[in-house]
Write an enzyme that holds these catalytic residues in place. Structure first.
Site, PDB file in Angstrom:
ATOM      1  N   LYS A  75       0.868  -1.177   0.000  1.00 14.44           N
ATOM      2  CA  LYS A  75       0.000   0.000   0.000  1.00 14.44           C
ATOM      3  C   LYS A  75       0.902   1.223   0.000  1.00 14.44           C
ATOM      4  CE  LYS A  75      -2.614   2.514   3.563  1.00 14.44           C
ATOM      5  NZ  LYS A  75      -3.711   2.419   4.551  1.00 14.44           N
ATOM      6  N   LYS A 115       1.112   5.230   0.719  1.00 21.90           N
ATOM      7  CA  LYS A 115       0.429   6.383   1.291  1.00 21.90           C
ATOM      8  C   LYS A 115       0.557   7.548   0.308  1.00 21.90           C
ATOM      9  CE  LYS A 115      -1.469   6.946   4.459  1.00 21.90           C
ATOM     10  NZ  LYS A 115      -2.934   6.986   4.658  1.00 21.90           N
ATOM     11  N   ASP A 153      -3.563   5.117  -0.972  1.00 22.72           N
ATOM     12  CA  ASP A 153      -4.472   5.788  -0.036  1.00 22.72           C
ATOM     13  C   ASP A 153      -4.142   7.279   0.057  1.00 22.72           C
ATOM     14  OD1 ASP A 153      -6.067   6.609   2.040  1.00 22.72           O
ATOM     15  OD2 ASP A 153      -4.928   5.577   3.604  1.00 22.72           O
ATOM     16  N   ASN A 208      -6.057   9.432   1.291  1.00 17.14           N
ATOM     17  CA  ASN A 208      -6.861   9.960   2.404  1.00 17.14           C
ATOM     18  C   ASN A 208      -7.899  10.997   1.974  1.00 17.14           C
ATOM     19  OD1 ASN A 208      -4.111   9.259   4.327  1.00 17.14           O
ATOM     20  ND2 ASN A 208      -6.121   8.706   5.101  1.00 17.14           N
ATOM     21  N   GLU A 224      -8.032   3.118  -1.685  1.00 20.34           N
ATOM     22  CA  GLU A 224      -8.425   3.439  -0.313  1.00 20.34           C
ATOM     23  C   GLU A 224      -8.738   4.930  -0.218  1.00 20.34           C
ATOM     24  OE1 GLU A 224      -5.927   1.605   2.625  1.00 20.34           O
ATOM     25  OE2 GLU A 224      -6.369   3.180   4.090  1.00 20.34           O
ATOM     26  N   ASN A 245     -10.947   3.857   5.912  1.00 19.37           N
ATOM     27  CA  ASN A 245     -10.862   3.986   7.364  1.00 19.37           C
ATOM     28  C   ASN A 245     -11.317   5.387   7.754  1.00 19.37           C
ATOM     29  OD1 ASN A 245      -7.910   4.533   6.218  1.00 19.37           O
ATOM     30  ND2 ASN A 245      -8.184   5.820   8.029  1.00 19.37           N
ATOM     31  N   ASP A 278     -10.189  -0.912  12.269  1.00 10.95           N
ATOM     32  CA  ASP A 278      -9.107  -0.907  13.259  1.00 10.95           C
ATOM     33  C   ASP A 278      -9.691  -1.183  14.650  1.00 10.95           C
ATOM     34  OD1 ASP A 278      -7.039  -0.245  14.979  1.00 10.95           O
ATOM     35  OD2 ASP A 278      -6.394   1.492  13.812  1.00 10.95           O
ATOM     36  N   HIS A 310      -7.000  -0.681   9.501  1.00 10.27           N
ATOM     37  CA  HIS A 310      -6.158   0.506   9.360  1.00 10.27           C
ATOM     38  C   HIS A 310      -5.095   0.492  10.448  1.00 10.27           C
ATOM     39  CE1 HIS A 310      -5.890   4.289  11.745  1.00 10.27           C
ATOM     40  NE2 HIS A 310      -5.612   4.875  10.600  1.00 10.27           N
ATOM     41  N   ASN A 343      -1.965   3.166  12.569  1.00 10.93           N
ATOM     42  CA  ASN A 343      -1.145   4.369  12.750  1.00 10.93           C
ATOM     43  C   ASN A 343       0.189   3.889  13.308  1.00 10.93           C
ATOM     44  OD1 ASN A 343      -4.019   6.131  13.501  1.00 10.93           O
ATOM     45  ND2 ASN A 343      -2.467   7.051  12.234  1.00 10.93           N
TER      46      ASN A 343
END
Ligand code: GKR
Ligand code: MG
Length: 447
Positions: A205, A207, A235, A237, A260, A289, A313, A339, A341
């Site tokens: 994946k 970011k 992703d 976001n 995502e 997420n 998550d 998900h 962090n």
């Protein structure tokens, strides 16, 4: 025979080091923070749970102490249910959730009682001689859990005078690579190869939300060319407009397995609505997420058919809540994932237990752990091999807390400027782009 009870509960705020990784929120700080709950029971066993960092979550956890001590470890469902009812001031909670990735809102999405739930289930599992996975949902569904290789663009730490970690592990190319700049598609492919060499990942994946979408999709394409059998996901976001997301994804359709949160709220439409339209226009599966982080949001996301994969998550849903979601998704023909962090190895061990109990076909689980590998709080934490982690043979969480390492991580937390106890990705950005400020609709470096 009387059942074991909780004798003590302690909350340890902890910090660890991070790389200068970029996301839509800005740039990760030199340190990340977490909170760890440690319970001891009347049999002398230790139970642990890890959750998001910062003082808000820490004070919630501390307020739970009198409600946990003296309780039966086997009554964990009731104890956690009672904690949920404790009235806590949510001063700056806008109710927005994280559909615009405002990280100041993240602490309100996180369910702090999950750390207690995990520690209690760790104790209950040790007492019953069963892994946590056996106590969740319909019990153990798999003995090995697959994780994905979570790739980030990484900035050059020499552009700041902040105390970023470097040279902490030069044992292989991943150890070196994760602390050096990776700002081009070719560098990301090298990053992926280094991560694969150490951990054996089969899927990746990226970011996104950092560069212009076409540049990021070019990176996705190069990853796909370098790893033709792998599932590649990006992703951003929700940073891209719906029109842009549809355009670039249609152009690079063969390179991505799923997207995502490719777009989010815009022009009065919520992310649930824009993602539903995105799916209709591209027929590419969507993971989130951001737009389904509680049951009410999920109901609308499901009704609109906005998502295929819910990254539930356990820190947002609780361990039992995440499994309840996994069961519903499986029954409705959708897919469970998680998900992440930045986190320590206690969280990695927790993901393994929850994913082991998730029914049906699940998607490889997110983990930031590879960026923190080497900073363990456990003496026998999980190891990622061939992209997977085995469910431990031991009961409970199946791990042993290393008190010395935990205390060292608390010492590091106490060293940090208290202004940065809560995650703040804008501070490091000021070194890269003066006066940079967060804009949920603009990739980080597009200013
Ligand atoms: O670690 O910066 C990050 C991620 O961007 C994180 O904050 C996100 O919440 O990884 C997460 C995601 O998948 O959206
Ligand atoms: Mg995401």
């Amino acid at each position: 025979m009387s059942l074991p009870i909780v004798k003590t509960m302690e909350v340890y705020p902890v910090a660890g080091y991070d790389s200068m990784t970029l996301t839509l929120s800005g740039c990760h700080a030199p340190y990340f923070t977490r909170n760890v709950v440690v319970l001891k029971d009347s049999l002398g066993h230790t139970g642990v749970g890890e959750i998001h960092g910062g003082e808000y979550t820490r004070s919630q956890l501390e307020s739970y102490i009198p409600h946990v001590i003296g309780k039966s470890i086997c009554d964990y469902r009731q104890v956690v249910n009672d904690l949920r009812k404790i009235n806590i001031t949510k001063n700056n909670n806008t109710g927005e959730g994280i559909q615009s990735l405002d990280i100041s809102q993240l602490k309100y999405v996180v369910q702090s009682e999950t750390a207690v739930e995990c520690a209690l289930m760790d104790l209950a599992g040790q007492f019953l001689d069963l892994p946590i996975a056996a106590l969740l949902g319909d019990g153990i569904q798999r003995k090995r859990v697959e994780f994905l290789g979570y790739l980030f663009y990484v900035e050059d730490i020499n552009k700041t005078d902040l105390p970023y970690i470097c040279n902490d592990d030069n044992s292989d190319s991943w150890g070196r690579f994760r602390r050096t700049s990776a700002m081009t598609s070719d560098k990301i492919v090298e990053e992926a190869k280094a991560a694969q060499e150490r951990y054996g990942f089969h899927n990746f994946k990226l970011k996104g939300g950092v560069f212009d979408p076409s540049i990021e999709m070019e990176t996705v394409k190069k990853l796909h060319d370098a790893f033709p059998g792998a599932h590649i996901n990006i992703d951003p976001n929700g940073a891209w407009s719906e029109a842009t997301a549809i355009k670039v994804v249609n152009e690079y359709k063969d390179a991505v397995t799923y997207m995502e949160d490719p777009c989010g709220p815009e022009n009065g439409y919520s992310g649930r609505e824009t993602l539903s339209e995105f799916k209709m226009a591209t027929h590419v599966p969507v993971a989130t997420n951001m737009i389904a982080t509680d049951w009410r949001q999920f109901q609308h996301a499901a009704a609109l058919k906005s998502v295929d994969i819910v990254l539930a998550d356990p820190h947002f849903w609780g361990l039992n809540g995440s499994i309840r979601m996994a069961q519903i998704l499986n029954d409705w023909g959708m897919t469970w994932g998680s998900h992440s962090n930045n986190h320590f190895d206690i969280t990695l061990a927790t993901y393994v237990q929850v994913a082991a109990a998730a029914p049906g076909k699940i998607t490889p689980v997110d983990t930031h752990y590879i960026w923190q590998d080497g900073q363990e709080l456990l003496s026998d934490g999980p190891t990622i091999r061939d992209g997977k982690v085995d469910l431990p043979q031991r009961p409970g969480l199946g791990v042993t807390l290393d008190m010395d390492r935990l205390l060292a991580a608390t010492k590091l937390y106490n060293k940090i400027d208290p202004r940065y106890y809560d995650r703040d990705d804008s501070r490091s950005m000021q070194y890269l782009i003066p006066n940079w400020s967060y804009d949920s609709k603009k990739p980080t470096l597009v200013r």
